[in-house]
Design a protein around this motif. Sequence first.
Motif, short mmCIF file in Angstrom:
data_model
loop_
_atom_site.label_atom_id
_atom_site.label_comp_id
_atom_site.label_asym_id
_atom_site.label_seq_id
_atom_site.Cartn_x
_atom_site.Cartn_y
_atom_site.Cartn_z
N MET A 136 -10.10 3.33 19.37
CA MET A 136 -10.36 2.25 18.41
C MET A 136 -11.36 1.27 19.01
O MET A 136 -11.28 0.93 20.18
CB MET A 136 -9.06 1.54 18.10
N SER A 137 -12.30 0.83 18.20
CA SER A 137 -13.29 -0.11 18.72
C SER A 137 -12.66 -1.50 18.88
O SER A 137 -11.61 -1.80 18.32
CB SER A 137 -14.50 -0.16 17.79
N GLU A 138 -13.34 -2.31 19.65
CA GLU A 138 -12.84 -3.66 19.91
C GLU A 138 -12.74 -4.48 18.61
O GLU A 138 -13.51 -4.26 17.69
CB GLU A 138 -13.80 -4.39 20.87
N ARG A 139 -11.82 -5.40 18.62
CA ARG A 139 -11.69 -6.31 17.48
C ARG A 139 -12.85 -7.29 17.48
O ARG A 139 -13.30 -7.72 18.54
CB ARG A 139 -10.38 -7.07 17.56
N ILE A 140 -13.29 -7.67 16.30
CA ILE A 140 -14.33 -8.69 16.15
C ILE A 140 -13.68 -10.02 16.52
O ILE A 140 -12.58 -10.33 16.07
CB ILE A 140 -14.86 -8.74 14.70
N LYS A 141 -14.36 -10.80 17.35
CA LYS A 141 -13.83 -12.10 17.75
C LYS A 141 -14.24 -13.15 16.72
O LYS A 141 -15.43 -13.29 16.43
CB LYS A 141 -14.35 -12.51 19.14
N VAL A 142 -13.28 -13.85 16.18
CA VAL A 142 -13.52 -14.92 15.22
C VAL A 142 -13.19 -16.22 15.96
O VAL A 142 -12.04 -16.46 16.31
CB VAL A 142 -12.66 -14.76 13.96
N LYS A 163 -17.17 -9.87 6.32
CA LYS A 163 -18.11 -9.67 7.42
C LYS A 163 -17.45 -8.89 8.56
O LYS A 163 -18.09 -8.04 9.18
CB LYS A 163 -18.63 -11.03 7.91
N VAL A 164 -16.19 -9.18 8.84
CA VAL A 164 -15.45 -8.46 9.89
C VAL A 164 -15.40 -6.97 9.54
O VAL A 164 -15.68 -6.12 10.38
CB VAL A 164 -14.01 -9.03 10.06
N LYS A 165 -15.07 -6.68 8.30
CA LYS A 165 -14.94 -5.28 7.88
C LYS A 165 -16.28 -4.56 7.95
O LYS A 165 -16.34 -3.41 8.37
CB LYS A 165 -14.33 -5.22 6.48
N LEU A 166 -17.36 -5.26 7.57
CA LEU A 166 -18.69 -4.66 7.68
C LEU A 166 -19.07 -4.37 9.13
O LEU A 166 -19.57 -3.30 9.44
CB LEU A 166 -19.75 -5.60 7.07
N LEU A 167 -18.81 -5.34 10.00
CA LEU A 167 -19.12 -5.16 11.41
C LEU A 167 -18.33 -4.01 12.03
O LEU A 167 -18.84 -3.27 12.85
CB LEU A 167 -18.86 -6.46 12.20
N ILE A 227 -10.88 -24.09 -0.17
CA ILE A 227 -12.15 -23.89 0.54
C ILE A 227 -11.92 -23.06 1.80
O ILE A 227 -12.69 -22.14 2.09
CB ILE A 227 -12.81 -25.26 0.86
N ALA A 228 -10.85 -23.35 2.53
CA ALA A 228 -10.53 -22.57 3.74
C ALA A 228 -10.30 -21.10 3.38
O ALA A 228 -10.79 -20.20 4.08
CB ALA A 228 -9.31 -23.15 4.45
N ASP A 229 -9.60 -20.86 2.28
CA ASP A 229 -9.34 -19.48 1.83
C ASP A 229 -10.64 -18.78 1.44
O ASP A 229 -10.82 -17.59 1.72
CB ASP A 229 -8.36 -19.46 0.65
N GLU A 230 -11.53 -19.52 0.79
CA GLU A 230 -12.82 -18.96 0.38
C GLU A 230 -13.64 -18.54 1.61
O GLU A 230 -14.19 -17.44 1.67
CB GLU A 230 -13.57 -20.03 -0.42
N ILE A 231 -13.68 -19.42 2.61
CA ILE A 231 -14.40 -19.12 3.85
C ILE A 231 -13.76 -17.92 4.55
O ILE A 231 -14.45 -17.01 5.02
CB ILE A 231 -14.43 -20.36 4.77
N ALA A 232 -12.42 -17.91 4.60
CA ALA A 232 -11.71 -16.80 5.25
C ALA A 232 -12.03 -15.47 4.57
O ALA A 232 -12.24 -14.46 5.25
CB ALA A 232 -10.20 -17.07 5.23
N SER A 233 -12.09 -15.47 3.26
CA SER A 233 -12.42 -14.23 2.52
C SER A 233 -13.81 -13.74 2.86
O SER A 233 -14.03 -12.54 3.06
CB SER A 233 -12.30 -14.46 1.02
N GLU A 234 -14.77 -14.66 2.95
CA GLU A 234 -16.15 -14.30 3.31
C GLU A 234 -16.20 -13.73 4.72
O GLU A 234 -16.88 -12.73 4.97
CB GLU A 234 -17.07 -15.53 3.19
N ILE A 235 -15.46 -14.34 5.64
CA ILE A 235 -15.46 -13.86 7.02
C ILE A 235 -14.77 -12.49 7.12
O ILE A 235 -15.23 -11.61 7.84
CB ILE A 235 -14.79 -14.90 7.95
N ALA A 236 -13.69 -12.32 6.37
CA ALA A 236 -12.98 -11.03 6.38
C ALA A 236 -13.92 -9.91 5.94
O ALA A 236 -13.91 -8.82 6.53
CB ALA A 236 -11.75 -11.10 5.48
#
Length: 133
Positions: free
Chosen positions: A1-7, A125-129, A114-123
């Motif tokens: 398994m590849s490394e986890r993306i660091k947030v 990006k994590v999946k894409l990476l 707003i925090a949930d919206e940002i979290a969804s956008e980051i999630a």
Amino acid sequence: MSERIKVIPCSGMGKVYGLVARESALKVIQELCPQEASTVCLAYIVTGDQEAKELIEGQKCITLDGCPAMCAAKNAELAGGIVTEKVRVIDSFRKHKGAKPGTATELTEEGWLIADEIASEIAEKVKLLRKEG
């Protein structure tokens, strides 16, 4: 398994934007992407903690900064992290003119949205990476 993306969120003490950054990051690593993402404490990175440095050195990172100083992004890069995405929490507030997100210690319902919206956008990006490998 590849490394986890660091947030990595900023510390942002004393400002609501820092609290939004931290809560967004926690939602990503605990709820939205627990298998794909993890975090490293910015304070340890800033103070040159060897273990923290080893955790991010050469790893893909997404940083969340509350203010234009971009401390999380700068320090993650200095510690050898590969910052693929620099999220400025304050930019998200431009979509929410007049929002009352809360205080440095407590978010309002608007702040949580707003925090949930940002979290969804980051999630996303994590999946894409992770797909990129």
